[in-house]
Design an enzyme around this catalytic site. Structure first.
Site, PDB file in Angstrom:
ATOM      1  N   ASP A  86       0.830  -1.212   0.000  1.00 53.03           N
ATOM      2  CA  ASP A  86       0.000   0.000   0.000  1.00 53.03           C
ATOM      3  C   ASP A  86       0.857   1.253   0.000  1.00 53.03           C
ATOM      4  OD1 ASP A  86       0.841  -0.588   2.709  1.00 53.03           O
ATOM      5  OD2 ASP A  86      -0.622   0.867   3.436  1.00 53.03           O
ATOM      6  N   GLU A 181       0.082  -1.317   5.607  1.00 52.94           N
ATOM      7  CA  GLU A 181       1.145  -0.933   6.554  1.00 52.94           C
ATOM      8  C   GLU A 181       1.044   0.525   6.924  1.00 52.94           C
ATOM      9  OE1 GLU A 181       5.365   0.407   7.634  1.00 52.94           O
ATOM     10  OE2 GLU A 181       3.963   1.181   6.174  1.00 52.94           O
TER      11      GLU A 181
HETATM   12 ZN   LIG Z   1       7.007   1.937   4.094  1.00 52.60          ZN
END
Ligand SMILES: [Zn+2]
Length: 416
Positions: A86, A181
């Site tokens: 992401d 993340e």
């Molecule tokens: Zn990163």
């Protein structure tokens, strides 16, 4: 040590992967937070399969798992390489148009799609080490997504290398690509049993040669203030305004230190991230950061001390002070397995770089993975100025990261 011949695919992969929008969304309760992250996951799983990595697959939560089987008789610990797919919600990641500045000669880089966006030599000291390199930037209208598609492309290129160089000996290598993340949920749905790795490395660091075995320890603190409401026309001597109490607390925060804008290196901070309120009730949200548990505790005591002090002026109001653990410095775990870091440092050296140990003023998937049972330091991926339109990475640094992965797997086999 045998010399290796690399014919890298990392840049070509990177330029393709960044055009796939994988922005995560902190407001979404779903896992992954955005379905579009699976668009990249599907591409990666298919490319791994096409290479001959038979078990590569994307799961329902948006994780990609894959195994490169061992080609040695030695008993080697199973090593995992991990990157997140992401990109940050802070900056658009849609329609990314990368450009390659070949053979960079120094000076500022003006981005072609928005001339107000300039990567200034003076403001990006890391550019000094990039003379003669090929630098990849955006057109200035989006982020680049080198955080962390540089890491993704590097792991993919390393996999490609292992498959095509069976003479290079290594133990079982696991690949893990994670979603979300950037919104702190990167390992929420990871299946470590299925992954079956002993140790891991995230490829998500900044400058070439860096390896990070320390992250912040992190708590969140919430202060809820209950004031006393009254009709504003008849409030004299009665009203105690929750918003004003909250403002007084913020006003008394340390001004010379203990904030993100006044600290660096190993110093921690108290940082208000949200304020919400009305006359009767107000809430202040803080993040607390330090490299040690004692440092966290000290800052929380300091914060509650400020609250208590302010509340003295509001005798009929009350407050609630709550602290929630977020993540812990992974060094506590990694120090118990010194080889993980030693081998990474040796691999960086074998890739022809000067190893540098640094501490991350933030957290990584690796900090949580370490405490979940997969000790996991962070190795450079080459990304710079991430979460911004000025983000950049160089081809040469990405290639060095690929070589570091390859050497690292070889070292684990060699030492087994
Ligand atoms: Zn990163």
């Amino acid at each position: 040590m045998s010399s290796l011949t690399f014919s890298h695919t990392v840049t070509e992969r990177f330029l393709r992967y960044v055009t796939i929008d994988t922005q995560s969304d902190p407001e979404s309760p779903a896992s992954p937070s955005t379905e579009k992250q699976k668009d990249l996951g599907r591409v990666l799983a298919a490319e791994l399969k096409a290479m001959g990595v038979a078990d590569a697959h994307l799961d329902d939560y948006g994780y990609v798992y894959a195994t490169i089987p061992a080609n040695t008789d030695k008993k080697v610990p199973v090593i995992c390489f991990c990157s997140h797919m992401d990109t940050s919600p802070d900056c658009s990641g849609k329609d990314v148009k990368p450009q390659v500045v070949k053979d960079y000669r120094g000076g500022d880089i003006t981005l072609p799609g928005d001339s107000s966006q300039v990567i200034r030599f003076a403001e990006h000291p890391a550019l000094k080490n990039q003379i003669g390199n090929d630098i990849i930037t955006t057109d200035g209208t989006t982020l680049l997504g080198a955080d962390n598609k540089a890491g993704v492309a590097e792991i993919m290129d390393a996999a490609h290398f292992f498959i095509n160089n069976p003479q290079v000996k290594h133990g079982t290598i696991k690949i893990l690509f994670t979603p979300d993340e950037e919104i702190g949920r990167g390992v929420d749905n990871v299946d470590l049993k299925k992954l079956g790795a002993d140790f891991g490395y995230t490829m998500d660091g900044e400058s070439a040669g860096c390896v990070e075995d320390e992250t912040f320890s992190a708590d969140g603190a919430t202060i809820t203030i209950n004031g006393v409401s009254a009709h504003p026309g008849y409030a004299k001597g009665k009203m105690e305004h929750a918003i004003k109490i909250a403002a007084a607390i913020v006003e008394r925060l340390p001004k010379e230190g203990c904030s993100p804008e006044t600290t660096s290196g190993k110093q921690g901070f108290l940082h208000p991230i949200g304020i919400d309120g009305a006359l009767e009730q107000a809430t202040l949200s803080f993040i607390v950061r330090d490299f040690t548990e004692e440092g966290l505790k000290e800052k929380e005591i300091l914060l509650e001390g400020i609250v208590k002090d302010v509340m003295k002026d509001y005798p009929r109001s009350s407050y609630k002070f709550e602290v929630k653990e977020q993540y812990r410095n992974m060094k506590q775990v990694i120090d118990r397995h010194p080889h993980i870091l030693e081998y990474a440092i040796e691999a960086i050296r074998r890739a022809g770089l000067r190893p540098m140990r640094t501490a991350i003023r933030g957290g990584t998937d690796g900090s949580r993975l370490s405490f979940m049972g997969l000790p996991c330091p962070n190795i450079f991926a080459g990304e710079h100025a991430f979460h911004s339109r000025l983000e950049w990475v160089s081809r040469q640094d990405m290639e060095k990261a690929v070589q570091t992965i390859v050497h690292l797997a070889m070292i684990w086999e060699e030492k087994a």
